[in-house]
Design a protein around this motif. Structure first.
Motif, PDB file in Angstrom:
ATOM      1  N   ASN A   9       0.827  -1.202   0.000  1.00  0.00           N
ATOM      2  CA  ASN A   9       0.000   0.000   0.000  1.00  0.00           C
ATOM      3  C   ASN A   9       0.868   1.262   0.000  1.00  0.00           C
ATOM      4  OD1 ASN A   9      -2.378   1.478   0.066  1.00  0.00           O
ATOM      5  ND2 ASN A   9      -2.475   1.468   2.297  1.00  0.00           N
ATOM      6  N   TYR A  10       1.922   1.238   0.790  1.00  0.00           N
ATOM      7  CA  TYR A  10       2.841   2.376   0.858  1.00  0.00           C
ATOM      8  C   TYR A  10       3.469   2.639  -0.517  1.00  0.00           C
ATOM      9  CZ  TYR A  10       7.312   4.715   1.669  1.00  0.00           C
ATOM     10  OH  TYR A  10       8.393   5.556   1.571  1.00  0.00           O
ATOM     11  N   ILE A  11       3.952   1.587  -1.173  1.00  0.00           N
ATOM     12  CA  ILE A  11       4.586   1.717  -2.481  1.00  0.00           C
ATOM     13  C   ILE A  11       3.592   2.251  -3.514  1.00  0.00           C
ATOM     14  CG2 ILE A  11       5.625   0.424  -4.397  1.00  0.00           C
ATOM     15  CD1 ILE A  11       6.696  -1.536  -2.185  1.00  0.00           C
ATOM     16  N   LYS A  12       2.390   1.675  -3.504  1.00  0.00           N
ATOM     17  CA  LYS A  12       1.362   2.047  -4.492  1.00  0.00           C
ATOM     18  C   LYS A  12       0.969   3.516  -4.356  1.00  0.00           C
ATOM     19  CE  LYS A  12      -3.257   0.768  -6.037  1.00  0.00           C
ATOM     20  NZ  LYS A  12      -4.417  -0.077  -5.746  1.00  0.00           N
ATOM     21  N   GLN A  13       0.756   3.964  -3.124  1.00  0.00           N
ATOM     22  CA  GLN A  13       0.256   5.323  -2.922  1.00  0.00           C
ATOM     23  C   GLN A  13       1.327   6.404  -3.055  1.00  0.00           C
ATOM     24  OE1 GLN A  13      -2.388   6.041   0.334  1.00  0.00           O
ATOM     25  NE2 GLN A  13      -3.292   4.003   0.197  1.00  0.00           N
ATOM     26  N   THR A  14       2.566   6.087  -2.761  1.00  0.00           N
ATOM     27  CA  THR A  14       3.613   7.113  -2.789  1.00  0.00           C
ATOM     28  C   THR A  14       4.530   7.024  -4.003  1.00  0.00           C
ATOM     29  OG1 THR A  14       5.184   5.779  -1.513  1.00  0.00           O
ATOM     30  CG2 THR A  14       3.686   7.219  -0.261  1.00  0.00           C
ATOM     31  N   GLY A  15       4.481   5.925  -4.725  1.00  0.00           N
ATOM     32  CA  GLY A  15       5.402   5.740  -5.847  1.00  0.00           C
ATOM     33  C   GLY A  15       6.821   5.472  -5.370  1.00  0.00           C
ATOM     34  N   ALA A  16       6.959   4.902  -4.193  1.00  0.00           N
ATOM     35  CA  ALA A  16       8.271   4.632  -3.589  1.00  0.00           C
ATOM     36  C   ALA A  16       9.066   3.627  -4.419  1.00  0.00           C
ATOM     37  CB  ALA A  16       8.097   4.104  -2.169  1.00  0.00           C
ATOM     38  N   ILE A  17      10.389   3.823  -4.447  1.00  0.00           N
ATOM     39  CA  ILE A  17      11.282   2.899  -5.154  1.00  0.00           C
ATOM     40  C   ILE A  17      12.235   2.182  -4.194  1.00  0.00           C
ATOM     41  CG2 ILE A  17      11.169   4.147  -7.342  1.00  0.00           C
ATOM     42  CD1 ILE A  17      13.986   5.313  -6.609  1.00  0.00           C
ATOM     43  N   GLY A  18      12.242   2.587  -2.940  1.00  0.00           N
ATOM     44  CA  GLY A  18      13.160   1.996  -1.963  1.00  0.00           C
ATOM     45  C   GLY A  18      12.684   0.677  -1.396  1.00  0.00           C
ATOM     46  N   LEU A  19      11.400   0.391  -1.536  1.00  0.00           N
ATOM     47  CA  LEU A  19      10.825  -0.876  -1.095  1.00  0.00           C
ATOM     48  C   LEU A  19      10.210  -1.574  -2.298  1.00  0.00           C
ATOM     49  CD1 LEU A  19       8.924   0.084   2.200  1.00  0.00           C
ATOM     50  CD2 LEU A  19      11.118  -1.058   2.006  1.00  0.00           C
ATOM     51  N   ILE A  20      10.296  -2.900  -2.292  1.00  0.00           N
ATOM     52  CA  ILE A  20       9.705  -3.720  -3.353  1.00  0.00           C
ATOM     53  C   ILE A  20       9.007  -4.887  -2.674  1.00  0.00           C
ATOM     54  CG2 ILE A  20      10.204  -5.241  -5.309  1.00  0.00           C
ATOM     55  CD1 ILE A  20      12.695  -3.555  -5.850  1.00  0.00           C
ATOM     56  N   THR A  21       7.821  -5.223  -3.161  1.00  0.00           N
ATOM     57  CA  THR A  21       7.143  -6.426  -2.662  1.00  0.00           C
ATOM     58  C   THR A  21       7.027  -7.418  -3.802  1.00  0.00           C
ATOM     59  OG1 THR A  21       4.949  -5.510  -3.118  1.00  0.00           O
ATOM     60  CG2 THR A  21       5.814  -5.197  -0.902  1.00  0.00           C
ATOM     61  N   LYS A  22       7.221  -8.675  -3.453  1.00  0.00           N
ATOM     62  CA  LYS A  22       7.116  -9.760  -4.431  1.00  0.00           C
ATOM     63  C   LYS A  22       6.216 -10.839  -3.861  1.00  0.00           C
ATOM     64  CE  LYS A  22      11.659  -9.334  -6.580  1.00  0.00           C
ATOM     65  NZ  LYS A  22      12.856 -10.087  -6.971  1.00  0.00           N
ATOM     66  N   SER A  23       5.408 -11.405  -4.738  1.00  0.00           N
ATOM     67  CA  SER A  23       4.546 -12.513  -4.341  1.00  0.00           C
ATOM     68  C   SER A  23       5.212 -13.826  -4.714  1.00  0.00           C
ATOM     69  CB  SER A  23       3.200 -12.408  -5.056  1.00  0.00           C
ATOM     70  OG  SER A  23       2.581 -11.186  -4.746  1.00  0.00           O
ATOM     71  N   GLY A  24       4.712 -14.882  -4.151  1.00  0.00           N
ATOM     72  CA  GLY A  24       5.181 -16.203  -4.545  1.00  0.00           C
ATOM     73  C   GLY A  24       6.173 -16.812  -3.575  1.00  0.00           C
ATOM     74  N   ARG A  25       6.760 -17.893  -4.038  1.00  0.00           N
ATOM     75  CA  ARG A  25       7.623 -18.712  -3.186  1.00  0.00           C
ATOM     76  C   ARG A  25       8.805 -17.927  -2.614  1.00  0.00           C
ATOM     77  NH1 ARG A  25      10.366 -24.484  -4.731  1.00  0.00           N
ATOM     78  NH2 ARG A  25      11.408 -24.751  -2.746  1.00  0.00           N
ATOM     79  N   TYR A  26       9.492 -17.163  -3.451  1.00  0.00           N
ATOM     80  CA  TYR A  26      10.638 -16.393  -2.980  1.00  0.00           C
ATOM     81  C   TYR A  26      10.281 -14.921  -2.846  1.00  0.00           C
ATOM     82  CZ  TYR A  26      13.118 -20.667  -4.027  1.00  0.00           C
ATOM     83  OH  TYR A  26      13.519 -21.972  -4.041  1.00  0.00           O
ATOM     84  N   GLY A  27       9.040 -14.665  -2.531  1.00  0.00           N
ATOM     85  CA  GLY A  27       8.549 -13.308  -2.404  1.00  0.00           C
ATOM     86  C   GLY A  27       8.861 -12.716  -1.039  1.00  0.00           C
ATOM     87  N   GLY A  28       8.204 -11.614  -0.775  1.00  0.00           N
ATOM     88  CA  GLY A  28       8.395 -10.908   0.481  1.00  0.00           C
ATOM     89  C   GLY A  28       8.661  -9.446   0.206  1.00  0.00           C
ATOM     90  N   THR A  29       9.141  -8.769   1.223  1.00  0.00           N
ATOM     91  CA  THR A  29       9.451  -7.350   1.107  1.00  0.00           C
ATOM     92  C   THR A  29      10.956  -7.185   1.019  1.00  0.00           C
ATOM     93  OG1 THR A  29       7.495  -6.781   2.399  1.00  0.00           O
ATOM     94  CG2 THR A  29       9.191  -5.092   2.190  1.00  0.00           C
ATOM     95  N   LEU A  30      11.391  -6.493  -0.021  1.00  0.00           N
ATOM     96  CA  LEU A  30      12.804  -6.186  -0.213  1.00  0.00           C
ATOM     97  C   LEU A  30      12.986  -4.682  -0.062  1.00  0.00           C
ATOM     98  CD1 LEU A  30      12.868  -8.357  -3.343  1.00  0.00           C
ATOM     99  CD2 LEU A  30      14.463  -8.763  -1.496  1.00  0.00           C
ATOM    100  N   ALA A  31      14.144  -4.281   0.425  1.00  0.00           N
ATOM    101  CA  ALA A  31      14.427  -2.857   0.599  1.00  0.00           C
ATOM    102  C   ALA A  31      15.830  -2.553   0.105  1.00  0.00           C
ATOM    103  CB  ALA A  31      14.301  -2.467   2.072  1.00  0.00           C
ATOM    104  N   HIS A  32      15.996  -1.356  -0.408  1.00  0.00           N
ATOM    105  CA  HIS A  32      17.334  -0.895  -0.793  1.00  0.00           C
ATOM    106  C   HIS A  32      18.250  -1.100   0.413  1.00  0.00           C
ATOM    107  CE1 HIS A  32      20.572   1.926  -1.710  1.00  0.00           C
ATOM    108  NE2 HIS A  32      20.229   1.769  -2.983  1.00  0.00           N
ATOM    109  N   SER A  33      19.519  -1.372   0.165  1.00  0.00           N
ATOM    110  CA  SER A  33      20.449  -1.689   1.257  1.00  0.00           C
ATOM    111  C   SER A  33      20.496  -0.594   2.322  1.00  0.00           C
ATOM    112  CB  SER A  33      21.853  -1.962   0.708  1.00  0.00           C
ATOM    113  OG  SER A  33      22.326  -0.851  -0.028  1.00  0.00           O
TER     114      SER A  33
END
Length: 184
Positions: A89-113
């Motif tokens: 929701n945060y990514i969708k509403q703000t257009g953020a690029i520092g966080l990424i969400t992925k679905s599926g087996r190796y999914g989850g929330t990824l963040a810039h280092s």
């Protein structure tokens, strides 16, 4: 996209290289907490006022398309203990690029280092120290590998230049001169 893994205090953490930036799995890091579900740990982190201020500043510096006005809504939600701010929701509403969400087996929330390190600070100072140490080791290893590849490339180029120079020496045996073979 290159995938790597590091081990921190017995926990395997996935790192994906996306557009030459490292994105670290917050989901993997959150497994170090005592909570049963890493997603809850990330939700609690996103509700933190200081987290939102950090993310806002990071996005302003790195993302010209970041929707700063939307952050006001998230800061209001953070004040409400019942609110749950999801990364998606945060990514969708703000257009953020520092966080990424992925679905599926190796999914989850990824963040810039940078953001992952901030997450580690919030989660556990001890974990942050070990994570940072291991991440630096990985970066040094990658640098050494790239440096080695560059040197090998330079040596190969130099050998080729010497061979080409030798081929131009007059009076060589015909079988030695590669240029003469091409010209004939």
């Amino acid at each position: 996209m290159t995938k790597k893994k590091i081990e921190v205090l017995g926990l395997e953490i996935r790192i994906d290289s996306i557009d030459q930036d490292d994105f670290v799995s917050l989901t993997d890091i959150a497994k170090s907490s005592n909570e049963n579900k890493p997603a809850y740990t990330i939700l609690n982190w996103l509700r933190n006022r200081n987290t939102l201020l950090y993310l806002e500043t990071w996005e302003e510096v790195h993302n010209p398309k970041f929707k700063v006005v939307q952050m006001h809504n998230f800061r209001l939600q953070a004040a409400d203990n019942r609110a749950a701010i999801s990364p998606k929701n945060y990514i969708k509403q703000t257009g953020a690029i520092g966080l990424i969400t992925k679905s599926g087996r190796y999914g989850g929330t990824l963040a810039h280092s940078d953001i992952a390190l901030e997450f580690c600070s919030w989660l556990s100072p001890k974990f942050k120290v070990y994570f940072f140490k291991e991440f630096q080791r990985l970066k040094k290893e990658e640098f050494n590998q790239k440096n080695l590849e560059w040197h090998v490339s330079k040596i190969t180029d130099n050998i080729e230049e010497v061979r080409n120079l030798l081929d131009t020496i007059p009076g060589q045996k015909k079988e030695r001169n590669r240029i003469a073979d091409v010209d004939e």
